[in-house]
Design an enzyme around this catalytic site. Structure first.
Site, PDB file in Angstrom:
ATOM      1  N   CYS A  31       0.850  -1.194   0.000  1.00  0.00           N
ATOM      2  CA  CYS A  31       0.000   0.000   0.000  1.00  0.00           C
ATOM      3  C   CYS A  31       0.877   1.231   0.000  1.00  0.00           C
ATOM      4  O   CYS A  31       2.038   1.182   0.416  1.00  0.00           O
ATOM      5  CB  CYS A  31      -0.841   0.027   1.255  1.00  0.00           C
ATOM      6  N   TYR A 170      -5.305 -13.330  -4.579  1.00  0.00           N
ATOM      7  CA  TYR A 170      -4.860 -12.877  -3.256  1.00  0.00           C
ATOM      8  C   TYR A 170      -5.575 -13.655  -2.154  1.00  0.00           C
ATOM      9  O   TYR A 170      -6.800 -13.588  -2.032  1.00  0.00           O
ATOM     10  CB  TYR A 170      -5.152 -11.386  -3.151  1.00  0.00           C
ATOM     11  N   HIS A 173      -3.221 -12.290   4.418  1.00  0.00           N
ATOM     12  CA  HIS A 173      -3.523 -11.217   5.374  1.00  0.00           C
ATOM     13  C   HIS A 173      -4.938 -11.217   5.935  1.00  0.00           C
ATOM     14  O   HIS A 173      -5.359 -10.217   6.514  1.00  0.00           O
ATOM     15  CB  HIS A 173      -3.282  -9.836   4.717  1.00  0.00           C
ATOM     16  N   ASP A 266       3.026  -9.627   9.282  1.00  0.00           N
ATOM     17  CA  ASP A 266       3.778  -9.616   8.035  1.00  0.00           C
ATOM     18  C   ASP A 266       4.724  -8.418   8.018  1.00  0.00           C
ATOM     19  O   ASP A 266       5.900  -8.542   7.674  1.00  0.00           O
ATOM     20  CB  ASP A 266       2.783  -9.545   6.866  1.00  0.00           C
TER      21      ASP A 266
END
Ligand code: ADP
Ligand code: SF4
Length: 682
Positions: A31, A170, A173, A266
């Site tokens: 991000c 994806y 997370h 992470d």
């Protein structure tokens, strides 16, 4: 200089399905607070990474449909064809340097409250969405699943048309609908998409197959998977479901991008985890699949990177933060300039930008997020505007970065500090528990200026207004920093705290200088970043009885932005620090302090031999004020001396000074903006 042959292996091309990466440096999705809202800024930032030698550059999360709208977080979007041109620009920019470009498609399901689209969120099972919004996601039926597969497939085709080489499915997370299906913790279904691992992984497998079918002839298909959710048997574990899953789908994707989740694990900070901390969880993946594997762990050392490849742990060195702190890391290794690498310090100020919905910033790299907006390049800077000299007083982060960048521009720079060593606030802060990597901010700059014949440093040189004037530099920069206040003035008590002598008051500067209270101590944290919590750690480690008082609802509240809040509060609780939230400190007397509840105003006394006040810092600006009276031709104060702030802000201030010297008056808006557009009606 030329590359050390030891590092040749890092520059080998690696095939990923139908495409080939030019080397093993892989910027994994991250991000950046720019995404779809500041697309020129985002594009220029990614272009800079490709220019700096990253063989693969990927997007952040790219939303595929309004039913999972992650606003106000600013990722990418591929909702329909109108979103293609923005990402096509990014692809062109990255391709200019021969790198591959990857797209992380995502449907965020119950993680997205759909604040903008106002669509009803969807999840494997009925569930309230994250973020405590009063919004529930509905359980998906089979037609919803079919729709999700169609949206994903259509988005993959758009991504291919935009120019992407690698398309992600994806599942990491706990941030995607696909990962929610996978999770035994979230998926309560009893149909073919729930229960056994095979069932929970059905949607993932289908999405992989759909994507391959749609674009797999020209694009590589990558999976991003958290092989351990760090929640024990309730979630996916690397020695349980995680491993079984990789075994089950081993040859299905073209690339495995593996990590641990949630995001705070992470992207763990250096305060909590050393570099390479993910290795224990992902080491086995390469043994299970023949496909290339990418993983992360804040890797900045080329020797470590080589050993990861040689030992069969990874094929690609994944990096988000190391590529933010130094977009030219691969080039520097390639050119035999390893000592020039600006190593990430693991502070997560980069994450804070995204969490605050503004462009990314970085403590180590002041140009991050400014590549387009200010045309700041991480490696290049204009030569000096004139043959002039600059005296910088204060060698903290602000003064050091100003000296480095001015030196790079070719000015005759003198950097003077009253202390015996360079580093300012970091001389002591880097010794606090968990902050040793922060020292890289000064170590990097000290090394750089040591290589410059036009930068001189003078230590143990406390300057006075007279000595500064005698020096007769063309420009004087005051970067003399700040000191913690001892009167309690701060957010909650703008006029200070009533202190009855002889009560013992300490500040973080005192504690860092080695002053220690012996009896029970109250720490009053009205600052809310890392310092209050660290003072509690330091004193508790010394066996002192510590009560931590804060007007906030959480310990170290702002560290939510750096993904550390939960870890800090847990650590203090584990250490036996007594925690008093939502309370002000209203009076300090010998032996006790008085607290007031932030809601009821109810007062209570707490025993305290000493009080540590962590409220605000005051600029050390006496030198500046005297010189301002003297009317020097060019006098500027920067960093904490102007207004105390983060280390990132001080580095930025030093850099900005060096860029703007000689520019004359700056315009009201000293950067390019991406202005909102009135939409053409359709
Ligand atoms: P910043 O974060 O803005 O860089 P720091 O507090 O880290 O500020 O650094 C300020 C530095 O300025 C310290 O190293 C301090 O020793 C130095 N300093 C303060 N006053 C003087 C002075 N009069 N002469 C020389 N050095 C000074
Ligand atoms: Fe690393 Fe901190 Fe920069 Fe993020 S902000 S890339 S953690 S140095």
């Amino acid at each position: 200089m030329t590359r050390d042959p030891r590092f040749d292996i890092l520059f080998e091309p690696v095939r990923i399905g139908p495409v080939t990466a030019p080397n093993r440096f892989y910027q994994v999705p991250h991000c950046n607070g720019m995404g779809r809202s500041y697309p020129s800024s985002m594009t220029e930032m990614r272009r800079t990474k490709a220019e700096g030698g990253w063989g693969v550059v990927t997007t952040e999360e790219v939303e595929i449909h309004p039913s999972a709208d992650h606003s106000p977080w600013m990722g990418g979007r591929l909702w329909d064809d109108r979103d293609v041109p923005v990402l096509a620009r990014m692809c062109e920019a990255v391709h200019e340097y021969g790198a591959l470009v990857g797209c992380e498609l995502n449907h965020a399901g119950a993680m997205a409250a759909n604040r903008y689209s106002r669509d009803v969120p969807m999840a494997p099972s009925h569930t309230p969405v994250a973020l405590h919004d009063p919004v529930q996601a509905r359980a998906m039926d089979l037609s919803d699943i079919a729709n999700l597969r169609r949206w994903h497939r259509e988005a993959a085709i758009r991504a291919r048309d935009a120019g992407f080489d690698i398309i992600y499915v994806y599942a990491g997370h706990q941030l995607s609908t696909i990962s929610h299906f996978l999770s035994p913790y979230r998926n309560r279904r009893s149909d073919a998409y729930g229960g056994s691992l095979e069932n929970r992984a059905r949607l993932l497998r289908e999405a992989l197959e759909d994507t391959r079918d749609a674009v797999g002839d020209t694009c590589a298909i990558a999976i991003r998977l958290s092989v351990d959710e760090l929640m024990g048997p309730q979630g996916i574990t690397s020695d349980g479901d995680g491993r079984e899953l990789v075994e089950m789908l081993a040859e299905v994707p073209d690339l495995w991008d593996v990590n641990i989740s949630g995001w705070e694990n992470d992207s763990a900070t250096s305060r909590f985890k050393a570099a390479g901390y993910q290795e224990d969880y992902i080491r086995w993946v390469k043994g299970v699949t023949s496909k290339p594997v990418v993983g992360v762990g804040r890797y900045t050392s080329p020797d470590t990177m080589v050993s990861l490849v040689k030992n069969g742990v990874l094929d690609f060195i994944g990096a988000a933060r190391p590529s933010i702190a130094d977009p030219f890391l691969p080039k520097k290794i390639d050119e035999g300039r390893v000592e020039d690498i600006r190593e990430c310090i693991g502070c997560n100020i980069c994450v804070s930008g995204d969490n605050m919905f503004v462009p990314i910033r970085c403590t180590q790299n002041p140009t991050m997020g400014e590549e387009w907006r200010k045309r700041w390049h991480p490696e290049r800077i204009a030569p000096r505007h004139a043959d002039e000299s600059v005296l910088i007083v204060g060698a903290g982060p602000a003064g050091l970065e100003a000296a480095r960048a001015l030196g790079q521009r070719g000015y005759a720079v003198t950097l003077a500090d009253g202390a015996e060593v360079l580093g300012g606030r970091l001389i002591t802060e880097r010794r606090l528990p968990g902050l040793s990597e922060w020292g890289r901010v000064v170590d990097h700059r000290i090394w750089q200026i040591s290589q410059m014949a036009n930068v001189e440093t003078f230590l143990a040189s406390a300057l006075t207004p007279e000595t500064v004037q005698e020096f007769a530099a063309d420009h004087v920069v005051i970067a003399t920093g700040a000191k913690w206040a001892a009167d309690g003035i701060g957010r909650e008590n703008p006029r200070g705290i009533s202190i009855a002598s002889p009560a013992r008051i300490l500040t973080p500067d005192d504690i860092m200088a080695g002053d220690r209270p012996d009896g029970p101590v109250v720490i009053f944290d009205d600052d809310h970043f890392y310092m209050g919590g660290l003072m509690a750690e330091v004193l508790r480690k010394d066996g002192i009885d510590v009560t931590f008082v804060t007007p906030a609802a959480h310990v170290s509240e702002w560290t939510y932005q750096t993904l550390e809040q939960h870890k800090i509060q847990s650590r203090l609780m584990e250490m036996g620090v007594k925690i008093k939230l939502s309370h002000n400190l209203t009076r300090i007397a010998p032996g006790k302090v008085t607290l007031a509840c932030g809601y009821s105003g109810a007062q209570e006394d707490v025993e305290a031999d000493s009080t540590v006040l962590v409220t605000m810092r005051n600029p050390v600006d006496a030198l500046y004020q005297s010189l301002a009276q003297a009317g020097l031709p060019s006098l500027t104060r920067i960093g904490d001396c102007l207004a105390p702030g983060t280390i990132a802000a001080a580095v930025y201030a030093g850099h900005r000074y060096a860029r703007e010297i000689g520019e004359g008056d700056m315009p009201n808006v000293p950067f390019r903006r991406e202005l909102p557009q009135i939409a053409a009606q359709d």
